[in-house]
Design an enzyme around this catalytic site. Structure first.
Site, mmCIF file in Angstrom:
data_model
loop_
_atom_site.group_PDB
_atom_site.id
_atom_site.type_symbol
_atom_site.label_atom_id
_atom_site.label_comp_id
_atom_site.label_asym_id
_atom_site.label_seq_id
_atom_site.Cartn_x
_atom_site.Cartn_y
_atom_site.Cartn_z
ATOM 1 N N ASP A 68 12.424 -70.951 5.838
ATOM 2 C CA ASP A 68 12.455 -70.502 4.585
ATOM 3 C C ASP A 68 12.106 -68.809 4.785
ATOM 4 O OD1 ASP A 68 11.744 -69.759 1.789
ATOM 5 O OD2 ASP A 68 12.831 -71.855 1.593
ATOM 6 N N ARG A 113 8.862 -59.213 -8.481
ATOM 7 C CA ARG A 113 8.195 -59.706 -7.124
ATOM 8 C C ARG A 113 7.800 -58.757 -6.271
ATOM 9 N NH1 ARG A 113 9.935 -64.337 -2.793
ATOM 10 N NH2 ARG A 113 8.029 -65.428 -2.594
ATOM 11 N N ASP A 141 18.871 -67.572 -2.223
ATOM 12 C CA ASP A 141 17.548 -67.348 -3.111
ATOM 13 C C ASP A 141 17.905 -66.002 -3.823
ATOM 14 O OD1 ASP A 141 15.540 -67.887 -4.314
ATOM 15 O OD2 ASP A 141 14.007 -67.800 -2.840
ATOM 16 N N MET A 142 17.142 -65.903 -4.928
ATOM 17 C CA MET A 142 17.317 -64.649 -5.817
ATOM 18 C C MET A 142 15.944 -64.812 -6.857
ATOM 19 S SD MET A 142 19.121 -63.830 -9.313
ATOM 20 C CE MET A 142 19.704 -62.165 -9.765
ATOM 21 N N CYS A 180 19.600 -71.172 -5.314
ATOM 22 C CA CYS A 180 18.102 -70.978 -5.718
ATOM 23 C C CYS A 180 17.779 -69.601 -6.442
ATOM 24 C CB CYS A 180 17.357 -71.088 -4.675
ATOM 25 S SG CYS A 180 15.590 -71.043 -4.745
ATOM 26 N N GLY A 236 14.226 -68.242 -7.410
ATOM 27 C CA GLY A 236 12.911 -68.708 -7.864
ATOM 28 C C GLY A 236 12.968 -70.200 -8.407
ATOM 29 N N GLY A 237 13.466 -71.278 -7.732
ATOM 30 C CA GLY A 237 14.059 -72.551 -8.229
ATOM 31 C C GLY A 237 14.979 -72.320 -9.100
ATOM 32 N N ASP A 277 23.443 -73.413 -13.174
ATOM 33 C CA ASP A 277 24.553 -73.559 -13.791
ATOM 34 C C ASP A 277 25.763 -73.685 -13.173
ATOM 35 O OD1 ASP A 277 25.857 -71.028 -12.928
ATOM 36 O OD2 ASP A 277 23.869 -69.988 -13.478
ATOM 37 N N ASP A 305 10.718 -74.167 -8.744
ATOM 38 C CA ASP A 305 9.687 -73.984 -7.845
ATOM 39 C C ASP A 305 8.494 -74.855 -8.123
ATOM 40 O OD1 ASP A 305 10.824 -72.304 -6.056
ATOM 41 O OD2 ASP A 305 9.978 -70.529 -7.041
ATOM 42 N N GLU A 364 0.668 -92.446 6.243
ATOM 43 C CA GLU A 364 1.529 -91.625 5.204
ATOM 44 C C GLU A 364 2.910 -91.504 6.004
ATOM 45 O OE1 GLU A 364 -0.782 -88.597 2.458
ATOM 46 O OE2 GLU A 364 -0.747 -88.057 4.818
HETATM 47 C C1 DGJ Z 1 11.688 -68.747 -4.224
HETATM 48 C C2 DGJ Z 1 11.936 -70.163 -3.947
HETATM 49 O O1 DGJ Z 1 12.422 -71.019 -5.039
HETATM 50 C C3 DGJ Z 1 11.187 -70.883 -2.823
HETATM 51 O O2 DGJ Z 1 11.591 -72.206 -2.522
HETATM 52 C C4 DGJ Z 1 11.029 -70.013 -1.534
HETATM 53 O O3 DGJ Z 1 12.295 -69.995 -1.026
HETATM 54 C C5 DGJ Z 1 10.587 -68.581 -1.975
HETATM 55 N N1 DGJ Z 1 11.522 -68.040 -3.050
HETATM 56 C C6 DGJ Z 1 10.597 -67.734 -0.908
HETATM 57 O O4 DGJ Z 1 10.211 -66.549 -1.064
#
Ligand code: DGJ
Length: 725
Positions: free
Chosen positions: A362, A439, A474-475, A522, A524-525, A530, A544, A610
Site C-alpha cells: 500500500d 489530507r 486510490d483518491m 478506492c 478513502g474507502g 459507483d 476505510d 488464530e
Molecule cells: C486510503 C485507503 O482507503 C486506505 O486503504 C489506504 O490505501 C490509504 N488511503 C493509504 O494512504
C-alpha cells in the site's frame, strides 16, 4: 423488446417482467405513459389526465385548449423556460442569452445491439437493443438524442442522452440529466444511501413530500456522503413485496438525483449532471453519462438481485474472466508508512502458508513518502525502503507462491514532491487564491492531457518493472479550487467533467495495456463507489472502516445496488483501528467473506490458533467462492432495525445450495429465542446443513425458519452451508 406502434405513436420497451412506455403526442411532445410491472400491449396514454389548471401555461400550438400544459403532463425528458416548472432535464443558455428550450419529437431508430458511449462507462451487450429518439428545439439548433438500451433478460433499461448543437453559434449547457422519470400520482418513498468517510451508504427512506428533495455531490467525486443510486417505492414496499424502482448513474463525479412531488401529486425523478457550464460549439455533441433503471414488482431483494446480475455480467470487465479473484493481504493497517522490503516479506511469508494469494504493498513505497505530507506524484520506487526496486521484491513474493499488488494515487500531488516543484501549475487551483488542501495534498489537473500523459508514463515505468497482478487506485481528497491552467475563463466550468473523463481515459488505457491486471478502485474507502468506476475497476474498497460490525451496515446499504464481488472487504486486527471494538476473528471473517475477500493485518503476529482460523476462513471462501460471487444475494435481516441479529445468504441460482451468514450483536443474559427465515431456497428440496446429520425442508426453512442457537459473548457468528439432497 422494443415496439413502435405506428397507429398510436407509442414506443414500448418490454423486459421479462417490466414495461416502459412513451408516446409522441399530436404536438410532438414526448409523453411518458408508464414504467412498472409488465403489462400487455396497447396505448397506455389513457392513464394521463388533462385538466385546466390555473397558473400552468398552455403552449401556443394547443391554443385555445387550457387543459394542455407541459407543467402537468408526464414528460419523457423535461425542458425548461417554456412552461414546465418542475425539475428540468436539460438547461441551456442559448446564443441570444435566453434559457428557453422546447424539445419536440423529430424521429426514432430501433437498432439491434446496445449503444456504446465512447469515453464513458456503459452496460454492454450485443443481445441488447437500442431505441434512439430525436428531439429538436424548433427555436434553436439544439437537439437531444434519447438513447434507451433494453436488456430483456436482466429486466434492465439503460438511458443516456446526447445533446447536439446543430446551430451556427455556441450554446452553453448548464445541466444535462441522463434520466427523467415521471410517475403518475402515487404516494411514493425515496430511498437514498448516505454517510461519511468510514460510514458509507446507510439507507435513508422518507415519503416524497411536496417540493424537491434528493441528493448529490459537488465534491468532484460521487462521494462518501451520497451515492448516485436511489430507489423509489410504494409506502408498503419491503424486502420481498411491493413495487420498487432502482436508478443508478454510471458516473464518478458531481451529480444530482432529485425527486419532486408536484402540485398535483405526480412525482418526477431526475438524475444527471448539473452546474456544467459546458460550451457546445456548432456541430459538437455532449454525451451525458448512462443511467440504469430496474423495476421489481416484488420488493427490494428482487430488485437488487436483478441489478447485481446485470452489473456482474454486463458492466464489470473482470480480468479473472470467470475465474476466482485472489485472496489478498494488504499491509496498510499492519504498517502504515513504516515498512521496508523485509517487513513486507515477513507478512507474505506468514500469509502464504495460510492460503493467501496476493500481497498488496500500500501507500509509502515511492518518492519520499514516510507520511501523508509528501511524495505524491513521484512514482519512482524508494530504494531505501525497497533495495533492488520493485523487481526484487516481486520476485521474492512470487518465490513464496504469491502474486503482487501495488497501491497508487495517480490523481494527486504533494506540494513536497519533485513533480510539484517542476510543475506547480499541474495542480488544480485558482490563480491568486491559496486554495484548500485535503489530507495535506493537492489534486492534479486530470482534465489536461499533458498531465495525464506524464502520470501514465510514470506509472507504466513502474508497472513494467515487475509483474504486478493487482493495482489499487486510490483518491484521498475531494476537489476544491477547480480551475485549469489549460482552459480559457469561459470554459472553466467544464473542468470538473473533463477531470472525470480524464480519469476514465486513464483507467481504460490501463485495461488496454495491462489486460490481466486486477484494478481495485478506492477513494478513502468508498468515496467513489459507483457503477462508473465499476466499469473500469471490477472491485472497490468498500470503506476505510474495517470494523466487522460497522461493516455489516455499510455492506448492507451497499448491497442494494452493488454485488458482493465488487465490495473489497478485509479482516483486520483488533482492537479495530477505526472503532476500537474487539470482535472475534471468526466474525471478522464472516463479515469480510461476503465481498472481495482479503486481510489487512500482519498475520505474522497471530498465534497458531488464530492462524488455524485464518486458514479455515480462506479455505471456506475459496470453497464457496462461486456461490458468494454469482449466487443471488438475500438480505435476511436489516442490521439497522435489528442490530442483535444480522443475517444474509448467497443462494445458488437454482436454489439448491446456499451459504447463510449470521452475526449477533452484543451479548445479553437470557436472550430471546430466534428463528431465522431463509429465502430463495427450493421449497420442495431437503437440505443438509453443514454436511452434518441435520436435514431440513426448504419450505420449512423459508416459512417457519431455522432456530438460531443462543451464542454466548459479543458479536458472535455462524455460517450455514445448505445443500439440497
Ligand atoms: C486510503 C485507503 O482507503 C486506505 O486503504 C489506504 O490505501 C490509504 N488511503 C493509504 O494512504
Amino acid at each position: 423488446m422494443i415496439v413502435f406502434d405506428r397507429t398510436c405513436g407509442t414506443f414500448t420497451l418490454h423486459t421479462r417482467s417490466t414495461t416502459y412506455q412513451m408516446k409522441a403526442d399530436q404536438y410532438g411532445v414526448l409523453l411518458h405513459t408508464y414504467y412498472g410491472p409488465r403489462v400487455g400491449e396497447g396505448d397506455l396514454s389513457g392513464l394521463i389526465q388533462y385538466a385546466d389548471r390555473g397558473f400552468s401555461p398552455n403552449p401556443s400550438e394547443a391554443h385555445p385548449r387550457r387543459d394542455y400544459s407541459l407543467d402537468t403532463l408526464p414528460q419523457e425528458y423535461s425542458t425548461c423556460g417554456v412552461g414546465d416548472y418542475r425539475l428540468s432535464s436539460v438547461q441551456v443558455e442559448q446564443p441570444d442569452g435566453s434559457q428557453a428550450l422546447d424539445l419536440r419529437y423529430a424521429g426514432y431508430e430501433i437498432r439491434r445491439g446496445k449503444y456504446a458511449l465512447p469515453g464513458l462507462p456503459a452496460f454492454r451487450g450485443e443481445d441488447g437493443e437500442t431505441l434512439s429518439i430525436s428531439l429538436r428545439d424548433p427555436g434553436s439548433g439544439v437537439e437531444a438524442e434519447l438513447l434507451y438500451g433494453v436488456f430483456e433478460d436482466y429486466d434492465l433499461i439503460t438511458r443516456a442522452v446526447q445533446i447536439v448543437n446543430r446551430g451556427e453559434e455556441p450554446v452553453k449547457l448548464q445541466r444535462v440529466m441522463s434520466l427523467c422519470l415521471d410517475f403518475l400520482p402515487l404516494d411514493l418513498d425515496l430511498i437514498t444511501f448516505n454517510g461519511a468517510h468510514v460510514r458509507e451508504r446507510w439507507p435513508d427512506r422518507a415519503p416524497i413530500r411536496p417540493g424537491v428533495q434528493g441528493v448529490g455531490s459537488s465534491r468532484g467525486m460521487s462521494s462518501h456522503q451520497h451515492n448516485p443510486f436511489v430507489m423509489i417505492c410504494e409506502h408498503d414496499t419491503g424486502e420481498d413485496h411491493g413495487v420498487c424502482y432502482g436508478a443508478a448513474l454510471l458516473y464518478s463525479g458531481d451529480f444530482e438525483a432529485m425527486a419532486e412531488r408536484s402540485q398535483f401529486g405526480d412525482i418526477r425523478l431526475v438524475m444527471g449532471l448539473v452546474q456544467l457550464q459546458w460550451t457546445l460549439e456548432p456541430g459538437e455533441v455532449f454525451a451525458a453519462p448512462e443511467a440504469a433503471l430496474v423495476c421489481s414488482p416484488s420488493g427490494f431483494g428482487q430488485m437488487s438481485r436483478q441489478l447485481h446480475r446485470a452489473v456482474r455480467e454486463r458492466l464489470v470487465r473482470d480480468p479473472c474472466q470467470g475465474g476466482r479473484r485472489p485472496v489478498l493481504i494488504n499491509n496498510w493497517e499492519a504498517t502504515y508508512f513504516d515498512f521496508n522490503k523485509e517487513k513486507l516479506l515477513d507478512i507474505a511469508r506468514a500469509a502464504a502458508p495460510l492460503g493467501i494469494e496476493l500481497l498488496v504493498m500500500d501507500d509509502g513505497w515511492f518518492g519520499v513518502r514516510d507520511s501523508d505530507t509528501s511524495g505524491l506524484g513521484d512514482w519512482t520506487v524508494n530504494e531505501k525502503k525497497l533495495p533492488g526496486g520493485l523487481g526484487e521484491l516481486v520476485s521474492e513474493v512470487r518465490r513464496l507462491g504469491m502474486r503482487f499488488g501495488l497501491w497508487v494515487e495517480p490523481e494527486m500531488i504533494s506540494e513536497d514532491s519533485e513533480l510539484y516543484r517542476a510543475h506547480p501549475d499541474w495542480a488544480l487551483g485558482v490563480p491568486g487564491r491559496p486554495g484548500s488542501r485535503g489530507r495535506g495534498q493537492l489534486t492534479l489537473d486530470f482534465s489536461r492531457k499533458d498531465v495525464r500523459e506524464h502520470v501514465y508514463a510514470a506509472l507504466r515505468k513502474v508497472l513494467d518493472s515487475a509483474e504486478v497482478s493487482y493495482l489499487k487506485w486510490d483518491m484521498n481528497r475531494c476537489l476544491t479550487d477547480v480551475w485549469s491552467a489549460a482552459l480559457p475563463p469561459r470554459r472553466q466550468g467544464e473542468t470538473r467533467h473533463r477531470y472525470v473523463l480524464g480519469v476514465y481515459e486513464m483507467l481504460e488505457n490501463l485495461r488496454r495495456d495491462y489486460p490481466h491486471m486486477l484494478v481495485e478502485g478506492c477513494a478513502g474507502g468508498g468515496g467513489r463507489f459507483d457503477l462508473g468506476m465499476l466499469y473500469y475497476t471490477p472491485q472497490i474498497w468498500c470503506s476505510d472502516n474495517t470494523d466487522a460490525i460497522d461493516r455489516l451496515r455499510i455492506q448492507y446499504g451497499t448491497s442494494f445496488c452493488y454485488p458482493a464481488c465488487c465490495m473489497g472487504a478485509h479482516v483486520s486486527a483488533v482492537p479495530n483501528e477505526q472503532t476500537g471494538r474487539v470482535t472475534p476473528l471468526e466474525t471478522r471473517g464472516v463479515a469480510a467473506m461476503s465481498g472481495a475477500f482479503g486481510y489487512e493485518m500482519d498475520v505474522g503476529k497471530c498465534g497458531e490458533a488464530e492462524k488455524a482460523v485464518i486458514r479455515t476462513q480462506v479455505e471456506t471462501f475459496k470453497t464457496h467462492y462461486r456461490l458468494i460471487q454469482e449466487g443471488g444475494y438475500y438480505r435476511l435481516t436489516d442490521p439497522f432495525a435489528d442490530p442483535e441479529l444480522t443475517a444474509w445468504a448467497h443462494v445458488a441460482p437454482d436454489g439448491r445450495e446456499a451459504l447463510v451468514s449470521i452475526v449477533t450483536g452484543s451479548g445479553h443474559a437470557a436472550p430471546r429465542f430466534r428463528l431465522l427465515r431463509l429465502k430463495g431456497l427450493d421449497p420442495d428440496a431437503v437440505y443438509r446443513i453443514n454436511g452434518g446429520a441435520e436435514l431440513c425442508r426448504g419450505s420449512v426453512l423459508m416459512n417457519a425458519g431455522w432456530p438460531v442457537p443462543p451464542l454466548r459473548g459479543d458479536y458472535q457468528s455462524l455460517q450455514l452451508h445448505l445443500e439440497a439432497e
